[in-house]
Design an enzyme around this catalytic site. Structure first.
Site, PDB file in Angstrom:
ATOM      1  N   SER A 144       0.903  -1.183   0.046  1.00 11.92           N
ATOM      2  CA  SER A 144       0.062   0.167   0.023  1.00 11.92           C
ATOM      3  C   SER A 144       0.986   1.336   0.131  1.00 11.92           C
ATOM      4  O   SER A 144       2.067   1.332   0.393  1.00 11.92           O
ATOM      5  CB  SER A 144      -1.028   0.052   1.242  1.00 11.92           C
ATOM      6  OG  SER A 144      -1.526   1.315   1.504  1.00 11.92           O
ATOM      7  N   TYR A 157      -1.933  -0.733  10.364  1.00  8.44           N
ATOM      8  CA  TYR A 157      -2.230  -0.898   8.969  1.00  8.44           C
ATOM      9  C   TYR A 157      -0.774  -0.693   8.178  1.00  8.44           C
ATOM     10  O   TYR A 157      -0.304  -1.394   7.536  1.00  8.44           O
ATOM     11  CB  TYR A 157      -3.300  -0.331   8.483  1.00  8.44           C
ATOM     12  CG  TYR A 157      -3.480  -0.624   6.822  1.00  8.44           C
ATOM     13  CD1 TYR A 157      -4.357  -1.901   6.587  1.00  8.44           C
ATOM     14  CD2 TYR A 157      -3.083   0.264   6.027  1.00  8.44           C
ATOM     15  CE1 TYR A 157      -4.138  -2.032   5.234  1.00  8.44           C
ATOM     16  CE2 TYR A 157      -3.233   0.057   4.623  1.00  8.44           C
ATOM     17  CZ  TYR A 157      -3.927  -1.211   4.417  1.00  8.44           C
ATOM     18  OH  TYR A 157      -3.981  -1.435   2.939  1.00  8.44           O
TER      19      TYR A 157
END
Length: 253
Positions: A144, A157
């Site tokens: 990501s 995350y």
């Protein structure tokens, strides 16, 4: 650029929806046999049905990527059905937390790290020996843009995606002379069910998410799938250890 995949085999985890499903469909459209892996049997079987309806070949494998025996069984099933594994897209993951670091819970930390990091590690642990034995292959992991820098209010995350990039780069160097390439895709905000759960309940958040990207919109799952396909194709034969952003210019600011 060569995109010749006909007759080869791809495995996609987290393939029941979103980026995983779009990539499974993209692989199948290029003539690959596709193993569709997910915990979501209904969504996974629907993906398989769509591939078969278009004339492709696919099978569904139920798998919890945090469980060693299930990941090992997934790879064994691919080999028993198709005899080889040419490409793997390790995409299964869970979504971000919504709070500052000190507000996170141990359970939240363990869940995110288990799926996003341990899951990728386990998948590569069992994919790499197969590719070594057959003389090569390509692996793409889903990281990501949150794994490339700071990510306020989603620190767990972000840490998990930094770890995915670390796993990717390390594996790429370890196997660079063995005919195996290992890369990652780093999407920004993509229009998936995960995005809708996180943002679309509040239209202002959805507007803010679009404005984060210089192109003025969030990404499409097909755009991430296209990046995965590139990293797997022969045209990317000199590309390994790379974290490819698919972010509408977000990290260029």
């Amino acid at each position: 650029m060569s995109m010749s995949f006909s007759g080869q085999v791809a495995l996609v985890t987290g393939a029941a929806a979103g980026i995983g499903r779009a990539t499974a469909l993209a692989f199948a459209a290029q003539g690959l046999k596709v193993a569709v892996a997910d915990l979501d049997e209904l969504g996974g079987e629907a993906c398989v049905a769509e591939i078969r309806a278009a004339g492709g070949e696919a099978l569904f494998i139920g798998c919890d990527v945090t469980r060693d025996e299930q990941v090992r069984g997934m790879i064994e099933r691919v080999l028993s059905c198709y005899g080889r594994l040419d490409y793997a897209f390790n995409n299964a993951g869970i979504e971000i937390e919504q709070g500052r670091l000190a507000e996170g819970s141990e359970a939240e930390f363990d869940a995110i790290m288990s799926v996003n990091v341990k899951g990728v590690w386990l998948c590569m642990k069992y994919q790499l020996p197969v590719m070594l034995a057959q003389g090569g292959g390509a692996i793409v992991n889903t990281a990501s843009v949150a794994g490339l820098g700071a990510a306020p209010k989603m620190s767990i995350y972000a840490a998990s995606k930094h770890a995915v990039i670390g796993l990717t780069k390390s594996a790429a160097i370890e196997y660079a002379k063995k005919g195996i390439r290992v890369n990652a895709v780093c999407p920004a905000v993509i229009d998936t069910d995960m995005f809708r759960r996180a943002y679309e309940a509040d239209p202002r958040k959805a507007e803010f998410a679009a404005a984060m990207h210089p192109v003025g919109r969030v990404g499409k799952v097909e755009e991430v799938a296209a990046a995965v396909m590139y990293l797997c194709c022969d045209g990317a034969a000199f590309t390994t250890g790379h974290a490819l952003t698919v972010d509408g210019g977000a990290t260029a600011i």
